[in-house]
Design a protein around this motif. Structure first.
Motif, PDB file in Angstrom:
ATOM      1  N   LYS A 183     -29.060 -51.228 -12.399  1.00  0.00           N
ATOM      2  CA  LYS A 183     -28.366 -52.000 -13.390  1.00  0.00           C
ATOM      3  C   LYS A 183     -28.811 -51.543 -14.593  1.00  0.00           C
ATOM      4  O   LYS A 183     -27.847 -51.470 -15.546  1.00  0.00           O
ATOM      5  CB  LYS A 183     -28.112 -53.390 -12.914  1.00  0.00           C
ATOM      6  N   LEU A 184     -30.015 -51.411 -14.989  1.00  0.00           N
ATOM      7  CA  LEU A 184     -30.519 -51.247 -15.975  1.00  0.00           C
ATOM      8  C   LEU A 184     -30.564 -50.069 -16.821  1.00  0.00           C
ATOM      9  O   LEU A 184     -29.775 -49.959 -17.844  1.00  0.00           O
ATOM     10  CB  LEU A 184     -32.065 -51.630 -16.370  1.00  0.00           C
ATOM     11  N   ILE A 185     -30.422 -48.942 -16.039  1.00  0.00           N
ATOM     12  CA  ILE A 185     -30.488 -47.708 -16.383  1.00  0.00           C
ATOM     13  C   ILE A 185     -28.780 -47.506 -16.656  1.00  0.00           C
ATOM     14  O   ILE A 185     -28.415 -46.961 -17.701  1.00  0.00           O
ATOM     15  CB  ILE A 185     -30.560 -46.641 -15.186  1.00  0.00           C
ATOM     16  N   GLU A 186     -27.776 -47.919 -15.718  1.00  0.00           N
ATOM     17  CA  GLU A 186     -26.537 -47.729 -16.027  1.00  0.00           C
ATOM     18  C   GLU A 186     -25.830 -48.528 -17.206  1.00  0.00           C
ATOM     19  O   GLU A 186     -24.994 -48.019 -17.544  1.00  0.00           O
ATOM     20  CB  GLU A 186     -25.779 -48.083 -14.632  1.00  0.00           C
ATOM     21  N   ALA A 187     -26.394 -49.543 -17.472  1.00  0.00           N
ATOM     22  CA  ALA A 187     -26.077 -50.289 -18.624  1.00  0.00           C
ATOM     23  C   ALA A 187     -26.442 -49.581 -20.122  1.00  0.00           C
ATOM     24  O   ALA A 187     -25.849 -49.790 -20.714  1.00  0.00           O
ATOM     25  CB  ALA A 187     -26.649 -51.933 -18.577  1.00  0.00           C
ATOM     26  N   THR A 188     -27.744 -49.216 -19.751  1.00  0.00           N
ATOM     27  CA  THR A 188     -28.515 -48.392 -21.098  1.00  0.00           C
ATOM     28  C   THR A 188     -27.657 -47.193 -21.396  1.00  0.00           C
ATOM     29  O   THR A 188     -27.488 -47.099 -22.603  1.00  0.00           O
ATOM     30  CB  THR A 188     -30.041 -48.437 -20.898  1.00  0.00           C
ATOM     31  N   LEU A 213     -40.042 -45.190  -4.444  1.00  0.00           N
ATOM     32  CA  LEU A 213     -40.464 -46.457  -3.871  1.00  0.00           C
ATOM     33  C   LEU A 213     -42.063 -45.881  -3.019  1.00  0.00           C
ATOM     34  O   LEU A 213     -42.186 -45.018  -2.558  1.00  0.00           O
ATOM     35  CB  LEU A 213     -39.858 -46.813  -2.455  1.00  0.00           C
ATOM     36  N   ALA A 214     -42.718 -46.756  -3.437  1.00  0.00           N
ATOM     37  CA  ALA A 214     -44.319 -46.956  -2.670  1.00  0.00           C
ATOM     38  C   ALA A 214     -44.358 -47.847  -1.973  1.00  0.00           C
ATOM     39  O   ALA A 214     -43.605 -48.711  -1.808  1.00  0.00           O
ATOM     40  CB  ALA A 214     -45.254 -46.558  -3.989  1.00  0.00           C
ATOM     41  N   LYS A 215     -45.748 -47.969  -1.224  1.00  0.00           N
ATOM     42  CA  LYS A 215     -45.827 -49.248  -0.297  1.00  0.00           C
ATOM     43  C   LYS A 215     -45.739 -50.775  -0.964  1.00  0.00           C
ATOM     44  O   LYS A 215     -45.195 -51.379  -0.422  1.00  0.00           O
ATOM     45  CB  LYS A 215     -47.217 -48.949   0.285  1.00  0.00           C
ATOM     46  N   ARG A 216     -46.158 -50.554  -2.151  1.00  0.00           N
ATOM     47  CA  ARG A 216     -46.290 -52.074  -2.527  1.00  0.00           C
ATOM     48  C   ARG A 216     -45.512 -52.148  -4.121  1.00  0.00           C
ATOM     49  O   ARG A 216     -45.611 -53.146  -4.850  1.00  0.00           O
ATOM     50  CB  ARG A 216     -47.777 -52.422  -2.721  1.00  0.00           C
ATOM     51  N   HIS A 217     -45.095 -50.992  -4.753  1.00  0.00           N
ATOM     52  CA  HIS A 217     -44.414 -50.903  -5.814  1.00  0.00           C
ATOM     53  C   HIS A 217     -43.254 -49.937  -5.820  1.00  0.00           C
ATOM     54  O   HIS A 217     -43.127 -49.036  -5.116  1.00  0.00           O
ATOM     55  CB  HIS A 217     -45.509 -50.706  -6.923  1.00  0.00           C
ATOM     56  N   VAL A 218     -42.437 -50.146  -6.866  1.00  0.00           N
ATOM     57  CA  VAL A 218     -41.597 -49.182  -7.361  1.00  0.00           C
ATOM     58  C   VAL A 218     -42.157 -48.207  -8.502  1.00  0.00           C
ATOM     59  O   VAL A 218     -42.540 -49.020  -9.640  1.00  0.00           O
ATOM     60  CB  VAL A 218     -40.046 -49.829  -7.628  1.00  0.00           C
ATOM     61  N   SER A 219     -42.006 -47.062  -8.384  1.00  0.00           N
ATOM     62  CA  SER A 219     -42.407 -46.282  -9.686  1.00  0.00           C
ATOM     63  C   SER A 219     -41.349 -45.489 -10.323  1.00  0.00           C
ATOM     64  O   SER A 219     -40.493 -45.130  -9.880  1.00  0.00           O
ATOM     65  CB  SER A 219     -43.273 -45.170  -9.081  1.00  0.00           C
ATOM     66  N   VAL A 220     -41.342 -45.736 -11.757  1.00  0.00           N
ATOM     67  CA  VAL A 220     -40.274 -45.356 -12.401  1.00  0.00           C
ATOM     68  C   VAL A 220     -40.900 -44.148 -13.132  1.00  0.00           C
ATOM     69  O   VAL A 220     -42.033 -44.291 -13.924  1.00  0.00           O
ATOM     70  CB  VAL A 220     -39.906 -46.536 -13.702  1.00  0.00           C
ATOM     71  N   GLY A 221     -40.110 -43.323 -13.280  1.00  0.00           N
ATOM     72  CA  GLY A 221     -40.619 -41.906 -13.884  1.00  0.00           C
ATOM     73  C   GLY A 221     -39.703 -41.633 -15.062  1.00  0.00           C
ATOM     74  O   GLY A 221     -38.434 -41.461 -14.945  1.00  0.00           O
ATOM     75  N   ILE A 222     -40.196 -41.412 -16.093  1.00  0.00           N
ATOM     76  CA  ILE A 222     -39.554 -40.974 -17.410  1.00  0.00           C
ATOM     77  C   ILE A 222     -40.534 -40.022 -18.330  1.00  0.00           C
ATOM     78  O   ILE A 222     -41.721 -40.281 -18.309  1.00  0.00           O
ATOM     79  CB  ILE A 222     -39.173 -42.134 -18.090  1.00  0.00           C
ATOM     80  N   THR A 262     -26.996 -41.255  -2.087  1.00  0.00           N
ATOM     81  CA  THR A 262     -26.736 -41.856  -3.373  1.00  0.00           C
ATOM     82  C   THR A 262     -27.633 -42.632  -3.495  1.00  0.00           C
ATOM     83  O   THR A 262     -28.423 -43.119  -2.488  1.00  0.00           O
ATOM     84  CB  THR A 262     -25.381 -42.616  -3.231  1.00  0.00           C
ATOM     85  N   VAL A 263     -27.652 -43.183  -4.711  1.00  0.00           N
ATOM     86  CA  VAL A 263     -28.546 -44.280  -5.230  1.00  0.00           C
ATOM     87  C   VAL A 263     -28.412 -45.586  -4.289  1.00  0.00           C
ATOM     88  O   VAL A 263     -29.591 -46.177  -3.903  1.00  0.00           O
ATOM     89  CB  VAL A 263     -28.629 -44.442  -6.681  1.00  0.00           C
ATOM     90  N   ASP A 264     -27.417 -46.072  -4.307  1.00  0.00           N
ATOM     91  CA  ASP A 264     -27.108 -47.042  -3.314  1.00  0.00           C
ATOM     92  C   ASP A 264     -27.609 -46.984  -1.852  1.00  0.00           C
ATOM     93  O   ASP A 264     -28.226 -47.926  -1.354  1.00  0.00           O
ATOM     94  CB  ASP A 264     -25.568 -47.555  -3.362  1.00  0.00           C
ATOM     95  N   GLU A 265     -27.113 -45.903  -1.498  1.00  0.00           N
ATOM     96  CA  GLU A 265     -27.861 -45.779   0.185  1.00  0.00           C
ATOM     97  C   GLU A 265     -29.229 -45.808  -0.076  1.00  0.00           C
ATOM     98  O   GLU A 265     -30.002 -46.357   0.723  1.00  0.00           O
ATOM     99  CB  GLU A 265     -27.415 -44.157   0.474  1.00  0.00           C
ATOM    100  N   PHE A 266     -30.134 -45.124  -1.013  1.00  0.00           N
ATOM    101  CA  PHE A 266     -31.415 -45.155  -1.058  1.00  0.00           C
ATOM    102  C   PHE A 266     -31.843 -46.451  -1.108  1.00  0.00           C
ATOM    103  O   PHE A 266     -32.943 -46.872  -0.297  1.00  0.00           O
ATOM    104  CB  PHE A 266     -31.854 -44.530  -2.488  1.00  0.00           C
ATOM    105  N   LEU A 270     -35.581 -55.269  -6.957  1.00  0.00           N
ATOM    106  CA  LEU A 270     -36.267 -54.602  -7.909  1.00  0.00           C
ATOM    107  C   LEU A 270     -35.418 -53.321  -8.059  1.00  0.00           C
ATOM    108  O   LEU A 270     -35.130 -53.039  -9.475  1.00  0.00           O
ATOM    109  CB  LEU A 270     -37.748 -54.292  -7.724  1.00  0.00           C
ATOM    110  N   MET A 271     -35.175 -52.700  -7.389  1.00  0.00           N
ATOM    111  CA  MET A 271     -34.448 -51.191  -7.323  1.00  0.00           C
ATOM    112  C   MET A 271     -32.992 -51.509  -7.906  1.00  0.00           C
ATOM    113  O   MET A 271     -32.707 -50.616  -8.652  1.00  0.00           O
ATOM    114  CB  MET A 271     -34.411 -50.459  -6.176  1.00  0.00           C
TER     115      MET A 271
END
Length: 123
Positions: A29-34, A60-69, A8-12, A23-24
Motif C-alpha cells: 500500500k505504501l509503494i502504490e500510494a507513493t 521474505l526471510a525467516k523473521r523479517h521482510v527485506s525491502v530492496g531499493i 502477482t504481488v497479492d498472491e505472493f 507487514l507486506m
C-alpha cells in the motif's frame, strides 16, 4: 511458503506465512500510494515494482521482510539504524514485530522514481 509460484504481488502475500502478511500488505500500500503509476509484479520470484525501470521490491526471510531499493541514501541508512532496523548496501530489514519506517521508505521511493525518470530521459 508453498511450492506454487505466485504470479502477482497479492498472491505472493497470500501464500506467505501469516506473521509476515500484514507487514507486506502495508509495504504494498505504501509503494502504490507513493508512486501510483508504479506497476507491481513478480520478478526473481519476489514482488518488484517498476516505474521507468526497477523502483523497489521486497522479499521474505525467516523473521523479517527485506525491502530492496537502489537509492539507500547514507543519511536515511543512519536514521534507520538508529531506530533499530538492519540495513545492507541496498536493503532494509523489517522484523515482523517492527513498524514500517514509512517516512524513510517513502523518501527513498520518491528519490528512486526521480532517478529512474531522469535516467530514462538521458537514454
Amino acid at each position: 511458503m508453498e511450492n506454487s509460484k505466485p504470479k502477482t504481488v497479492d498472491e505472493f502475500i497470500q501464500i506467505s506465512p501469516t506473521e509476515s502478511q500484514k507487514l507486506m500488505l502495508q509495504l504494498k500500500k505504501l509503494i502504490e500510494a507513493t508512486v501510483p503509476d508504479a506497476i507491481g509484479g513478480i520478478s526473481w520470484n519476489v514482488p518488484i515494482y517498476k516505474f521507468h525501470g526497477i523502483l523497489v521490491g521486497f522479499s521474505l526471510a525467516k523473521r523479517h521482510v527485506s525491502v530492496g531499493i537502489d537509492t539507500l541514501l547514507e543519511n536515511v541508512r543512519k536514521s534507520l539504524e538508529e531506530k533499530g532496523y538492519k540495513t545492507g548496501k541496498k536493503t532494509i530489514q523489517i522484523k515482523f514485530d517492527q513498524k514500517i519506517p514509512t517516512r524513510e521508505i517513502k523518501q527513498l521511493i520518491i528519490e528512486q522514481a526521480k532517478l529512474n525518470q531522469k535516467q530514462q530521459q538521458n537514454d
